[in-house]
Structures are given as structure tokens and as C-alpha cells.
Design a protein around this motif. Structure first.
Motif, PDB file in Angstrom:
ATOM      1  N   MET A 142       0.807  -1.219   0.000  1.00  0.00           N
ATOM      2  CA  MET A 142       0.000   0.000   0.000  1.00  0.00           C
ATOM      3  C   MET A 142       0.843   1.274   0.000  1.00  0.00           C
ATOM      4  O   MET A 142       0.525   2.220  -0.719  1.00  0.00           O
ATOM      5  CB  MET A 142      -0.951   0.002   1.200  1.00  0.00           C
ATOM      6  CG  MET A 142      -2.010  -1.083   1.104  1.00  0.00           C
ATOM      7  SD  MET A 142      -3.135  -1.067   2.502  1.00  0.00           S
ATOM      8  CE  MET A 142      -4.064   0.417   2.154  1.00  0.00           C
ATOM      9  N   VAL A 143       1.909   1.307   0.787  1.00  0.00           N
ATOM     10  CA  VAL A 143       2.681   2.538   0.927  1.00  0.00           C
ATOM     11  C   VAL A 143       3.783   2.620  -0.118  1.00  0.00           C
ATOM     12  O   VAL A 143       3.898   3.605  -0.850  1.00  0.00           O
ATOM     13  CB  VAL A 143       3.270   2.657   2.354  1.00  0.00           C
ATOM     14  CG1 VAL A 143       4.157   3.874   2.478  1.00  0.00           C
ATOM     15  CG2 VAL A 143       2.151   2.700   3.381  1.00  0.00           C
ATOM     16  N   LEU A 144       4.600   1.578  -0.219  1.00  0.00           N
ATOM     17  CA  LEU A 144       5.739   1.636  -1.128  1.00  0.00           C
ATOM     18  C   LEU A 144       5.337   1.410  -2.582  1.00  0.00           C
ATOM     19  O   LEU A 144       5.862   2.057  -3.482  1.00  0.00           O
ATOM     20  CB  LEU A 144       6.805   0.621  -0.715  1.00  0.00           C
ATOM     21  CG  LEU A 144       7.392   0.842   0.680  1.00  0.00           C
ATOM     22  CD1 LEU A 144       8.370  -0.250   1.031  1.00  0.00           C
ATOM     23  CD2 LEU A 144       8.038   2.205   0.777  1.00  0.00           C
ATOM     24  N   ASP A 145       4.422   0.451  -2.814  1.00  0.00           N
ATOM     25  CA  ASP A 145       4.019   0.152  -4.185  1.00  0.00           C
ATOM     26  C   ASP A 145       2.829   0.985  -4.634  1.00  0.00           C
ATOM     27  O   ASP A 145       2.481   0.988  -5.812  1.00  0.00           O
ATOM     28  CB  ASP A 145       3.694  -1.335  -4.335  1.00  0.00           C
ATOM     29  CG  ASP A 145       4.910  -2.217  -4.078  1.00  0.00           C
ATOM     30  OD1 ASP A 145       6.042  -1.713  -4.199  1.00  0.00           O
ATOM     31  OD2 ASP A 145       4.726  -3.394  -3.764  1.00  0.00           O
ATOM     32  N   GLY A 146       2.162   1.673  -3.695  1.00  0.00           N
ATOM     33  CA  GLY A 146       1.080   2.577  -4.050  1.00  0.00           C
ATOM     34  C   GLY A 146      -0.201   1.886  -4.490  1.00  0.00           C
ATOM     35  O   GLY A 146      -0.983   2.461  -5.237  1.00  0.00           O
TER      36      GLY A 146
END
Length: 179
Positions: A142-146
Motif C-alpha cells: 500500500m505505501v511503497l508500491d502505491g
């Protein structure tokens, strides 16, 4: 083409340069395949996603914004691949359950984890490394890969509610570890 960086290669691909495309593929495909296999145990899906990703790169290289928009060629490539993987899971979901993601437990740390540790250092890196693997996987997606909650759920093969719960638990654990 050894002295040319990946961003320049993408720009050359946008101009129809096949040699640049082949060089980009040579440089990025081993890394991309490993990263996809960590998220999907089905070799056939990984092969399809690889093919679809590089086809999309060939067709859409002109849309790459590059460093001027705060992105990198490798990050752009991974975004395309991650979305293609989610699409593949959705297509397969009509016929069968999505393949189980490869276990996060490995004897040797993955190159991706080593890069993440080097990039996100200090207290944040320590807090990330202490998270349970299932919480770290959700944060990474969720955060790094968006990815969205729905895409993360499809990628990890868990219900959306589970993704939301794990994301909340991960945020709480990170907040506690960093306070």
C-alpha cells in the motif's frame, strides 16, 4: 548502451529504439521476475505479467514522466508490473482462487528487503523489520508500491477487510515503535 541510465533508455524506447528496449529488458527483467515471484507462486502468471509489462512499456514509454515528476524508470516499471499482477489475479478469480503468495520467510534476505533496509534506515527501518511479515507485506504493497486496498487484497490473496485491519495494526505498531 552501458553508460545510459534506465530513464534515458525509456526515453529512447519512446522513440522506437529496439536496442534500448532490449537493454532495458536485459537490465530489469531479472529483478522484476524475482519481485513478482515473491508475490505470486504461479510461474505461468508471472510469465504473463512479465510479457504484459514489457508490452505496456513498449507502447507507453512516451507517457513516462521521469525524474522531473519525482519518479524513476524502475519505479514506473514496477508500478506497471504490480498493476498487471493485480489484473491477472482478477482474471483468474473468476475461474479459481488467486495463487497463494510466496512465503515471506526466507533463509536469505531478498535483495528487495536489503534495498528497503538501506533506503529506509534508522528507527523507521528498525520498526519495519520488527513488524510481523503479514503486516510488513500490507505496508509494502500500500505505501511503497502505491496499491489500493482492493489491489493489495488481490495481490496478497486476502479479503479487503483483512488488508484494512493489517494496515491499521501496522500503523499502530509503527507509531508505538517510533514513539
Amino acid at each position: 548502451m552501458d553508460g545510459v541510465d534506465e530513464e534515458r533508455l525509456v526515453r529512447l524506447v519512446a522513440e522506437g529504439d529496439r536496442a534500448a528496449f532490449e537493454e532495458l529488458y536485459r537490465r530489469t527483467s531479472p529483478w522484476l521476475a524475482v519481485r513478482l515471484r515473491r508475490r505470486c507462486a504461479d510461474a505461468q502468471i508471472v510469465a504473463e505479467v512479465m510479457q504484459e509489462t514489457y508490452l505496456a512499456v513498449w507502447r507507453a514509454a512516451g507517457a513516462f514522466a521521469g525524474a522531473s515528476a519525482g519518479g524513476s524508470a524502475v519505479g514506473w516499471l514496477w508500478t506497471i508490473a504490480a498493476r498487471r499482477l493485480v489484473d491477472a489475479f482478477r482474471r483468474r478469480a473468476h475461474h479459481a482462487r488467486p495463487p497463494v503468495a510466496v512465503s515471506a520467510e526466507a533463509v536469505v534476505p531478498a535483495a528487495e528487503d536489503e534495498v528497503l533496509a538501506a533506503t529506509v534506515g534508522g528507527d523507521v527501518g528498525d520498526a519495519l523489520s520488527r513488524l510481523a511479515p503479514e503486516l510488513r507485506d500490507v505496508l509494502q504493497a500500500m505505501v511503497l508500491d502505491g496499491l489500493s486496498v482492493r489491489e493489495t487484497a488481490a495481490l496478497l490473496g486476502v479479503p479487503e477487510g483483512t488488508v484494512k485491519t493489517r494496515a491499521r495494526r501496522a500503523r499502530i505498531a509503527m507509531r508505538k515503535a517510533l514513539s
